[in-house]
Design a protein around this motif. Structure first.
Motif, PDB file in Angstrom:
ATOM      1  N   UNK A 210       0.854  -1.187   0.000  1.00 49.21           N
ATOM      2  CA  UNK A 210       0.000   0.000   0.000  1.00 49.21           C
ATOM      3  C   UNK A 210       0.889   1.236   0.000  1.00 49.21           C
ATOM      4  N   UNK A 211       0.696   2.086  -0.991  1.00 49.85           N
ATOM      5  CA  UNK A 211       1.487   3.303  -1.117  1.00 49.85           C
ATOM      6  C   UNK A 211       0.579   4.523  -1.060  1.00 49.85           C
ATOM      7  N   UNK A 212       1.067   5.584  -0.449  1.00 45.78           N
ATOM      8  CA  UNK A 212       0.376   6.868  -0.444  1.00 45.78           C
ATOM      9  C   UNK A 212       1.132   7.812  -1.364  1.00 45.78           C
ATOM     10  N   UNK A 213       0.397   8.512  -2.218  1.00 44.66           N
ATOM     11  CA  UNK A 213       1.013   9.407  -3.192  1.00 44.66           C
ATOM     12  C   UNK A 213       0.506  10.814  -2.941  1.00 44.66           C
ATOM     13  N   UNK A 214       1.429  11.736  -2.723  1.00 41.08           N
ATOM     14  CA  UNK A 214       1.080  13.129  -2.477  1.00 41.08           C
ATOM     15  C   UNK A 214       1.580  13.960  -3.642  1.00 41.08           C
ATOM     16  N   UNK A 215       0.665  14.663  -4.279  1.00 38.52           N
ATOM     17  CA  UNK A 215       1.016  15.544  -5.396  1.00 38.52           C
ATOM     18  C   UNK A 215       0.915  16.990  -4.932  1.00 38.52           C
ATOM     19  N   UNK A 216       1.956  17.750  -5.212  1.00 35.68           N
ATOM     20  CA  UNK A 216       1.940  19.177  -4.880  1.00 35.68           C
ATOM     21  C   UNK A 216       1.265  19.925  -6.023  1.00 35.68           C
ATOM     22  N   UNK A 217      -0.040  20.145  -5.887  1.00 37.19           N
ATOM     23  CA  UNK A 217      -0.821  20.660  -7.009  1.00 37.19           C
ATOM     24  C   UNK A 217      -0.553  22.134  -7.296  1.00 37.19           C
ATOM     25  N   UNK A 218       0.079  22.849  -6.380  1.00 35.40           N
ATOM     26  CA  UNK A 218       0.354  24.263  -6.615  1.00 35.40           C
ATOM     27  C   UNK A 218       1.751  24.502  -7.173  1.00 35.40           C
TER      28      UNK A 218
ATOM     29  N   UNK B 283       4.364  24.981  -9.912  1.00 38.53           N
ATOM     30  CA  UNK B 283       4.222  25.417 -11.307  1.00 38.53           C
ATOM     31  C   UNK B 283       5.194  24.681 -12.225  1.00 38.53           C
ATOM     32  N   UNK B 284       6.448  24.561 -11.821  1.00 41.91           N
ATOM     33  CA  UNK B 284       7.468  24.031 -12.733  1.00 41.91           C
ATOM     34  C   UNK B 284       7.797  22.573 -12.493  1.00 41.91           C
ATOM     35  N   UNK B 285       7.411  22.025 -11.349  1.00 40.65           N
ATOM     36  CA  UNK B 285       7.957  20.730 -10.999  1.00 40.65           C
ATOM     37  C   UNK B 285       7.008  19.543 -11.088  1.00 40.65           C
ATOM     38  N   UNK B 286       5.708  19.716 -11.007  1.00 37.74           N
ATOM     39  CA  UNK B 286       4.801  18.576 -11.065  1.00 37.74           C
ATOM     40  C   UNK B 286       5.252  17.474 -10.129  1.00 37.74           C
ATOM     41  N   UNK B 287       5.586  17.831  -8.900  1.00 38.60           N
ATOM     42  CA  UNK B 287       6.260  16.900  -8.003  1.00 38.60           C
ATOM     43  C   UNK B 287       5.311  15.975  -7.257  1.00 38.60           C
ATOM     44  N   UNK B 288       5.803  14.772  -6.982  1.00 39.83           N
ATOM     45  CA  UNK B 288       5.097  13.798  -6.165  1.00 39.83           C
ATOM     46  C   UNK B 288       6.064  13.282  -5.106  1.00 39.83           C
ATOM     47  N   UNK B 289       5.501  12.857  -3.981  1.00 39.04           N
ATOM     48  CA  UNK B 289       6.233  12.084  -2.994  1.00 39.04           C
ATOM     49  C   UNK B 289       5.425  10.822  -2.733  1.00 39.04           C
ATOM     50  N   UNK B 290       6.090   9.674  -2.734  1.00 43.04           N
ATOM     51  CA  UNK B 290       5.428   8.390  -2.532  1.00 43.04           C
ATOM     52  C   UNK B 290       5.942   7.779  -1.237  1.00 43.04           C
ATOM     53  N   UNK B 291       5.015   7.439  -0.335  1.00 38.54           N
ATOM     54  CA  UNK B 291       5.401   6.873   0.956  1.00 38.54           C
ATOM     55  C   UNK B 291       4.688   5.550   1.200  1.00 38.54           C
ATOM     56  N   UNK B 292       5.166   4.810   2.204  1.00 43.08           N
ATOM     57  CA  UNK B 292       4.418   3.632   2.636  1.00 43.08           C
ATOM     58  C   UNK B 292       3.343   4.095   3.623  1.00 43.08           C
ATOM     59  N   UNK B 293       2.604   3.140   4.199  1.00 41.79           N
ATOM     60  CA  UNK B 293       1.476   3.488   5.053  1.00 41.79           C
ATOM     61  C   UNK B 293       1.918   4.152   6.352  1.00 41.79           C
ATOM     62  N   UNK B 294       3.204   4.076   6.683  1.00 43.92           N
ATOM     63  CA  UNK B 294       3.725   4.714   7.889  1.00 43.92           C
ATOM     64  C   UNK B 294       4.400   6.056   7.613  1.00 43.92           C
ATOM     65  N   UNK B 295       4.335   6.492   6.357  1.00 42.04           N
ATOM     66  CA  UNK B 295       4.897   7.790   6.022  1.00 42.04           C
ATOM     67  C   UNK B 295       6.358   7.781   5.625  1.00 42.04           C
ATOM     68  N   UNK B 296       6.969   6.616   5.519  1.00 41.99           N
ATOM     69  CA  UNK B 296       8.363   6.531   5.072  1.00 41.99           C
ATOM     70  C   UNK B 296       8.450   6.776   3.572  1.00 41.99           C
ATOM     71  N   UNK B 297       9.309   7.706   3.161  1.00 44.34           N
ATOM     72  CA  UNK B 297       9.435   8.028   1.735  1.00 44.34           C
ATOM     73  C   UNK B 297      10.114   6.882   0.987  1.00 44.34           C
ATOM     74  N   UNK B 298       9.478   6.448  -0.110  1.00 46.34           N
ATOM     75  CA  UNK B 298      10.030   5.377  -0.944  1.00 46.34           C
ATOM     76  C   UNK B 298      10.523   5.947  -2.279  1.00 46.34           C
ATOM     77  N   UNK B 299       9.690   6.807  -2.887  1.00 42.65           N
ATOM     78  CA  UNK B 299      10.042   7.419  -4.168  1.00 42.65           C
ATOM     79  C   UNK B 299       9.732   8.914  -4.125  1.00 42.65           C
ATOM     80  N   UNK B 300      10.416   9.638  -5.024  1.00 41.90           N
ATOM     81  CA  UNK B 300      10.086  11.032  -5.301  1.00 41.90           C
ATOM     82  C   UNK B 300       9.999  11.178  -6.819  1.00 41.90           C
TER      83      UNK B 300
END
Length: 212
Positions: free
Chosen positions: A34-42, A44-61
């Protein structure tokens, strides 16, 4: 060695008893992820995401470069090392994306490509072709569902075998912070880096569609 997320309960109907590595075997777990994906919708230039596990540990950016001729994003591990590069193919009628190993965009490093199944779509449907599937008569994977509801499902080929599914996780706080949260459950032995790459492409294609 890739970070291994914490196991989640096994979903019913699990199909794959051995790893199915697309990007790499280190991203195939013998249990559901199970992964949580957070997109920074504001952003402008980066379209960035952070992907974590269910405990909030970052797995991917995910880092994006959206103001160039080629729309390009890079999937990084938690330490910032490039895993794959995602590049939109310009002048493509079906919104085709190509995914290359590491930081490369050379043809020899192509892993897979993704495109819309048709020009006009009322619901999301994308086809995924591995690099060795040069004829593209039948897709290797497909994505179907409602992107606006974040209820898309990823299937193996043209079968009904589910390999991953995503769900929306929105709350008032995330909206105020300019973030959009959603989660994905990746079934056992499926490459979860591959699934994250598909979701990043899915997001970009639907962002473009909403702007048309």
């Amino acid at each position: 060695m890739a970070y291994q997320p914490i196991p989640a309960p096994t979903p019913a109907g699990t199909q794959f008893t051995s790893p199915v590595p697309i990007i790499g075997p280190q991203y195939c777990a013998s249990y559901p992820v199970d992964l949580a994906i957070v997109k920074k919708v504001l952003s402008i230039t980066d379209g960035n995401f952070v992907v974590t596990d269910i405990n909030g540990n970052v797995i991917f950016k995910v880092k994006g470069t959206l103001l160039t001729l080629h729309d390009r994003r890079t999937l990084l591990d938690a330490a910032g090392n490039p895993i794959v590069t995602l590049r939109e193919k310009i002048m493509s009628a079906h919104d085709r994306w190509q995914i290359f190993r590491g930081g490369s965009v050379e043809a020899k490093d192509l892993i897979f490509s993704v495109k819309r199944s048709s020009m006009i779509q009322f619901k999301t449907k994308l086809h995924v072709f591995l690099a060795n599937n040069t004829k593209e008569d039948v897709c290797d994977y497909r994505i179907e569902g409602s992107w606006s509801e974040r209820s898309c499902v990823i299937y193996a080929g043209e079968s009904n075998t589910v390999i991953a599914q995503m769900h929306k996780k929105q709350n008032v706080q995330s909206v105020l912070l300019g973030k959009e949260n959603f989660s994905v459950t990746v079934y056992p032995n499926i490459d979860y880096a591959f699934i994250v790459a598909l979701i990043v492409i899915l997001d970009d294609i639907n962002d473009e569609a909403s702007e048309d």
